[in-house]
Design a protein around this motif. Sequence first.
Motif, PDB file in Angstrom:
ATOM      1  N   THR A   1      19.482  52.161 -14.463  1.00 50.74           N
ATOM      2  CA  THR A   1      19.942  53.345 -14.812  1.00 50.74           C
ATOM      3  C   THR A   1      21.044  53.290 -15.984  1.00 50.74           C
TER       4      THR A   1
ATOM      5  N   GLY B   1      10.002  47.947 -13.868  1.00 59.44           N
ATOM      6  CA  GLY B   1      11.161  48.451 -12.986  1.00 59.44           C
ATOM      7  C   GLY B   1      11.852  49.172 -14.172  1.00 59.44           C
ATOM      8  N   ASP B   2      12.966  49.574 -13.753  1.00 59.71           N
ATOM      9  CA  ASP B   2      14.012  50.356 -14.609  1.00 59.71           C
ATOM     10  C   ASP B   2      15.441  50.024 -14.122  1.00 59.71           C
TER      11      ASP B   2
ATOM     12  N   SER C   1      21.977  50.850 -10.899  1.00 62.40           N
ATOM     13  CA  SER C   1      20.838  50.909  -9.858  1.00 62.40           C
ATOM     14  C   SER C   1      19.838  50.331 -10.721  1.00 62.40           C
ATOM     15  N   THR C   2      18.800  49.772  -9.979  1.00 63.19           N
ATOM     16  CA  THR C   2      17.704  49.118 -10.338  1.00 63.19           C
ATOM     17  C   THR C   2      16.506  49.776  -9.231  1.00 63.19           C
ATOM     18  N   TYR C   3      15.445  49.881 -10.030  1.00 69.38           N
ATOM     19  CA  TYR C   3      14.346  49.884  -9.074  1.00 69.38           C
ATOM     20  C   TYR C   3      13.022  48.864  -9.661  1.00 69.38           C
ATOM     21  N   TYR C   4      12.211  48.374  -8.590  1.00 76.39           N
ATOM     22  CA  TYR C   4      11.130  47.570  -9.180  1.00 76.39           C
ATOM     23  C   TYR C   4       9.733  47.935  -8.390  1.00 76.39           C
TER      24      TYR C   4
ATOM     25  N   ASP D   1       6.317  46.998  -6.596  1.00 76.36           N
ATOM     26  CA  ASP D   1       6.065  46.060  -5.240  1.00 76.36           C
ATOM     27  C   ASP D   1       5.493  44.860  -6.147  1.00 76.36           C
TER      28      ASP D   1
ATOM     29  N   TRP E   1       8.991  55.349 -13.114  1.00 81.82           N
ATOM     30  CA  TRP E   1       7.835  54.874 -13.219  1.00 81.82           C
ATOM     31  C   TRP E   1       6.708  55.312 -14.114  1.00 81.82           C
TER      32      TRP E   1
ATOM     33  N   LYS F   1       8.643  42.858  -7.155  1.00 77.60           N
ATOM     34  CA  LYS F   1       9.937  42.914  -6.416  1.00 77.60           C
ATOM     35  C   LYS F   1      10.281  41.586  -5.669  1.00 77.60           C
TER      36      LYS F   1
END
Length: 121
Positions: free
Chosen positions: A52, A49-50, A57-60, A62, A103, A65
């Motif tokens: 900002t 994940g990351d 903001s985050t992103y994971y 799958d 990613w 998650k």
Amino acid sequence: QVQLVESGGGLVQAGGSLRLSCAFSGGTFSSYAMGWFRQAPGKEREFVGDITSSGHSTYYADSVKGRVSISRDNAKNTLYLQMNSLKPEDTALYYCAAGLAGWVAKRYDYWGQGTQVTVSS
């Protein structure tokens, strides 16, 4: 020169939790997006994940998650990875990285040495 040092890894039973930390030094932490990656023996490095640079903001991936949460404290120059409901397949060396986020590993300019997470069944 930017340096990243991970900590907080260890041995945990399946279903347990761990919080990894990544200490940043040698630059302006708040200027960098940050990411977490992991690599299990015999496998390629995998994006976890990351977050900002602002932390808004985050992103994971799958695969994690709903079980992990990334946060950062820009005042303390520290990145975190909270992992819950751990599974044996989460066993890996976990790395933090600083760069442009995303990613793809090559978008990150700086990497830590990693901290080992081992989940027993």
